[in-house]
Design a protein around this motif. Structure first.
Motif, PDB file in Angstrom:
ATOM      1  N   GLY A   8       0.792  -1.216   0.000  1.00 33.73           N
ATOM      2  CA  GLY A   8       0.000   0.000   0.000  1.00 33.73           C
ATOM      3  C   GLY A   8       0.825   1.268   0.000  1.00 33.73           C
ATOM      4  N   ALA A   9       2.090   1.159   0.397  1.00 36.42           N
ATOM      5  CA  ALA A   9       2.965   2.327   0.451  1.00 36.42           C
ATOM      6  C   ALA A   9       4.133   2.228  -0.531  1.00 36.42           C
ATOM      7  CB  ALA A   9       3.513   2.484   1.869  1.00 36.42           C
ATOM      8  N   CYS A  10       4.106   1.214  -1.400  1.00 36.68           N
ATOM      9  CA  CYS A  10       5.208   0.993  -2.340  1.00 36.68           C
ATOM     10  C   CYS A  10       4.928   1.687  -3.669  1.00 36.68           C
ATOM     11  CB  CYS A  10       5.368  -0.508  -2.585  1.00 36.68           C
ATOM     12  SG  CYS A  10       6.733  -0.939  -3.699  1.00 36.68           S
ATOM     13  N   ARG A  11       5.962   2.225  -4.276  1.00 36.84           N
ATOM     14  CA  ARG A  11       5.770   2.908  -5.560  1.00 36.84           C
ATOM     15  C   ARG A  11       5.438   1.930  -6.681  1.00 36.84           C
ATOM     16  NH1 ARG A  11      11.141   4.913  -8.466  1.00 36.84           N
ATOM     17  NH2 ARG A  11      12.172   2.918  -8.636  1.00 36.84           N
ATOM     18  N   PHE A  12       5.634   0.639  -6.467  1.00 47.68           N
ATOM     19  CA  PHE A  12       5.320  -0.370  -7.473  1.00 47.68           C
ATOM     20  C   PHE A  12       3.933  -0.981  -7.277  1.00 47.68           C
ATOM     21  CE2 PHE A  12       9.965  -0.290  -7.279  1.00 47.68           C
ATOM     22  CZ  PHE A  12      10.230   0.042  -8.591  1.00 47.68           C
ATOM     23  N   GLY A  13       3.243  -0.629  -6.199  1.00 45.59           N
ATOM     24  CA  GLY A  13       1.890  -1.126  -5.963  1.00 45.59           C
ATOM     25  C   GLY A  13       0.881  -0.220  -6.650  1.00 45.59           C
ATOM     26  N   ARG A  14       0.024  -0.813  -7.486  1.00 36.70           N
ATOM     27  CA  ARG A  14      -0.969  -0.013  -8.205  1.00 36.70           C
ATOM     28  C   ARG A  14      -2.359  -0.560  -7.916  1.00 36.70           C
ATOM     29  NH1 ARG A  14      -2.481   0.425 -14.375  1.00 36.70           N
ATOM     30  NH2 ARG A  14      -2.107  -1.779 -14.196  1.00 36.70           N
ATOM     31  N   ASP A  33       9.807  -9.125 -13.537  1.00 38.38           N
ATOM     32  CA  ASP A  33      10.533 -10.028 -12.655  1.00 38.38           C
ATOM     33  C   ASP A  33       9.580 -11.107 -12.129  1.00 38.38           C
ATOM     34  OD1 ASP A  33      12.033 -11.264 -10.636  1.00 38.38           O
ATOM     35  OD2 ASP A  33      13.017  -9.385 -10.072  1.00 38.38           O
ATOM     36  N   PRO A  34       9.760 -12.349 -12.537  1.00 36.92           N
ATOM     37  CA  PRO A  34       8.846 -13.422 -12.140  1.00 36.92           C
ATOM     38  C   PRO A  34       8.887 -13.767 -10.648  1.00 36.92           C
ATOM     39  CG  PRO A  34      10.704 -14.325 -13.356  1.00 36.92           C
ATOM     40  CD  PRO A  34      10.824 -12.820 -13.426  1.00 36.92           C
ATOM     41  N   ARG A  35       9.841 -13.230  -9.913  1.00 38.01           N
ATOM     42  CA  ARG A  35       9.901 -13.492  -8.468  1.00 38.01           C
ATOM     43  C   ARG A  35       8.769 -12.806  -7.715  1.00 38.01           C
ATOM     44  NH1 ARG A  35      15.529 -11.387  -6.788  1.00 38.01           N
ATOM     45  NH2 ARG A  35      14.850  -9.815  -8.271  1.00 38.01           N
ATOM     46  N   TYR A  36       8.133 -11.817  -8.330  1.00 37.44           N
ATOM     47  CA  TYR A  36       7.071 -11.064  -7.664  1.00 37.44           C
ATOM     48  C   TYR A  36       5.706 -11.511  -8.179  1.00 37.44           C
ATOM     49  CZ  TYR A  36      10.939  -8.212  -6.197  1.00 37.44           C
ATOM     50  OH  TYR A  36      12.118  -7.797  -5.647  1.00 37.44           O
ATOM     51  N   ALA A  37       4.793 -11.728  -7.249  1.00 36.59           N
ATOM     52  CA  ALA A  37       3.427 -12.115  -7.618  1.00 36.59           C
ATOM     53  C   ALA A  37       2.711 -10.920  -8.232  1.00 36.59           C
ATOM     54  CB  ALA A  37       2.676 -12.581  -6.380  1.00 36.59           C
ATOM     55  N   ARG A  38       1.918 -11.173  -9.241  1.00 39.77           N
ATOM     56  CA  ARG A  38       1.186 -10.079  -9.890  1.00 39.77           C
ATOM     57  C   ARG A  38       0.225  -9.418  -8.893  1.00 39.77           C
ATOM     58  NH1 ARG A  38      -1.857 -10.211 -15.707  1.00 39.77           N
ATOM     59  NH2 ARG A  38      -2.199  -7.972 -15.757  1.00 39.77           N
ATOM     60  N   TYR A  39      -0.522 -10.235  -8.179  1.00 38.55           N
ATOM     61  CA  TYR A  39      -1.426  -9.754  -7.134  1.00 38.55           C
ATOM     62  C   TYR A  39      -1.030 -10.455  -5.837  1.00 38.55           C
ATOM     63  CZ  TYR A  39      -4.136  -8.039 -11.047  1.00 38.55           C
ATOM     64  OH  TYR A  39      -4.531  -7.387 -12.192  1.00 38.55           O
ATOM     65  N   VAL A  44       1.353  -7.670   2.938  1.00 35.16           N
ATOM     66  CA  VAL A  44       2.755  -8.027   2.734  1.00 35.16           C
ATOM     67  C   VAL A  44       3.576  -7.324   3.820  1.00 35.16           C
ATOM     68  CG1 VAL A  44       4.729  -7.791   1.184  1.00 35.16           C
ATOM     69  CG2 VAL A  44       2.491  -8.388   0.264  1.00 35.16           C
ATOM     70  N   HIS A  45       4.358  -8.112   4.566  1.00 36.54           N
ATOM     71  CA  HIS A  45       5.166  -7.552   5.652  1.00 36.54           C
ATOM     72  C   HIS A  45       6.644  -7.450   5.296  1.00 36.54           C
ATOM     73  CE1 HIS A  45       1.786  -7.541   8.352  1.00 36.54           C
ATOM     74  NE2 HIS A  45       1.525  -8.792   8.027  1.00 36.54           N
ATOM     75  N   ARG A  46       7.080  -8.260   4.311  1.00 38.79           N
ATOM     76  CA  ARG A  46       8.474  -8.213   3.862  1.00 38.79           C
ATOM     77  C   ARG A  46       8.513  -8.358   2.355  1.00 38.79           C
ATOM     78  NH1 ARG A  46      11.404 -12.712   7.409  1.00 38.79           N
ATOM     79  NH2 ARG A  46       9.982 -12.450   9.128  1.00 38.79           N
ATOM     80  N   CYS A  47       9.319  -7.530   1.708  1.00 41.39           N
ATOM     81  CA  CYS A  47       9.470  -7.619   0.259  1.00 41.39           C
ATOM     82  C   CYS A  47      10.821  -7.027  -0.128  1.00 41.39           C
ATOM     83  CB  CYS A  47       8.345  -6.859  -0.442  1.00 41.39           C
ATOM     84  SG  CYS A  47       8.493  -6.902  -2.236  1.00 41.39           S
ATOM     85  N   PRO A  48      11.662  -7.801  -0.819  1.00 37.53           N
ATOM     86  CA  PRO A  48      12.970  -7.273  -1.226  1.00 37.53           C
ATOM     87  C   PRO A  48      12.862  -6.164  -2.273  1.00 37.53           C
ATOM     88  CG  PRO A  48      12.614  -9.427  -2.192  1.00 37.53           C
ATOM     89  CD  PRO A  48      11.468  -9.186  -1.247  1.00 37.53           C
ATOM     90  N   GLY A  49      11.719  -6.051  -2.952  1.00 39.48           N
ATOM     91  CA  GLY A  49      11.553  -5.035  -3.980  1.00 39.48           C
ATOM     92  C   GLY A  49      10.836  -3.783  -3.503  1.00 39.48           C
ATOM     93  N   TYR A  50      10.545  -3.705  -2.216  1.00 42.62           N
ATOM     94  CA  TYR A  50       9.809  -2.559  -1.683  1.00 42.62           C
ATOM     95  C   TYR A  50      10.584  -1.258  -1.890  1.00 42.62           C
ATOM     96  CZ  TYR A  50       7.890   0.726   1.685  1.00 42.62           C
ATOM     97  OH  TYR A  50       7.362   1.843   2.276  1.00 42.62           O
ATOM     98  N   ALA A  51       9.885  -0.254  -2.404  1.00 42.56           N
ATOM     99  CA  ALA A  51      10.456   1.091  -2.572  1.00 42.56           C
ATOM    100  C   ALA A  51       9.379   2.081  -2.138  1.00 42.56           C
ATOM    101  CB  ALA A  51      10.850   1.330  -4.021  1.00 42.56           C
ATOM    102  N   PRO A  52       9.620   2.852  -1.080  1.00 41.29           N
ATOM    103  CA  PRO A  52       8.591   3.779  -0.593  1.00 41.29           C
ATOM    104  C   PRO A  52       8.130   4.745  -1.669  1.00 41.29           C
ATOM    105  CG  PRO A  52      10.534   3.819   0.826  1.00 41.29           C
ATOM    106  CD  PRO A  52      10.870   2.974  -0.359  1.00 41.29           C
ATOM    107  N   ASP A  53       6.825   4.963  -1.721  1.00 40.02           N
ATOM    108  CA  ASP A  53       6.241   5.897  -2.686  1.00 40.02           C
ATOM    109  C   ASP A  53       6.084   7.243  -1.994  1.00 40.02           C
ATOM    110  OD1 ASP A  53       4.881   7.266  -4.620  1.00 40.02           O
ATOM    111  OD2 ASP A  53       3.348   5.748  -4.906  1.00 40.02           O
TER     112      ASP A  53
END
Length: 67
Positions: A8-14, A33-39, A44-53
């Motif tokens: 909800g706070a990631c710049r990659f979450g739409r 990147d196939p490592r990330y689920a589409r939905y 989500v409490h941990r994500c290596p791709g998290y980037a604050p929006d």
């Protein structure tokens, strides 16, 4: 409102709303990147791709559930 966790706070979450009114968060990282689920299963409490929006749009995101 149900929390989306990091997504909800990631710049990659739409936020996506279906024709039937259901609400989802799409992970834009999943497009390249196939490592990330589409939905991802929320919250989500941990994500290596998290980037604050920090954009203004982040504050206007639709909630997953109505209050």
């Amino acid at each position: 409102m149900r929390s989306a966790g990091l997504c909800g706070a990631c710049r990659f979450g739409r936020p996506i709303r279906s024709d039937r009114g259901s609400k989802f968060l799409l992970c834009e990282r999943s497009r390249n990147d196939p490592r990330y689920a589409r939905y991802p299963r929320l919250p989500v409490h941990r994500c290596p791709g998290y980037a604050p929006d920090v954009s203004e749009e982040a504050s206007r995101r639709l909630p997953l559930e109505d209050d």
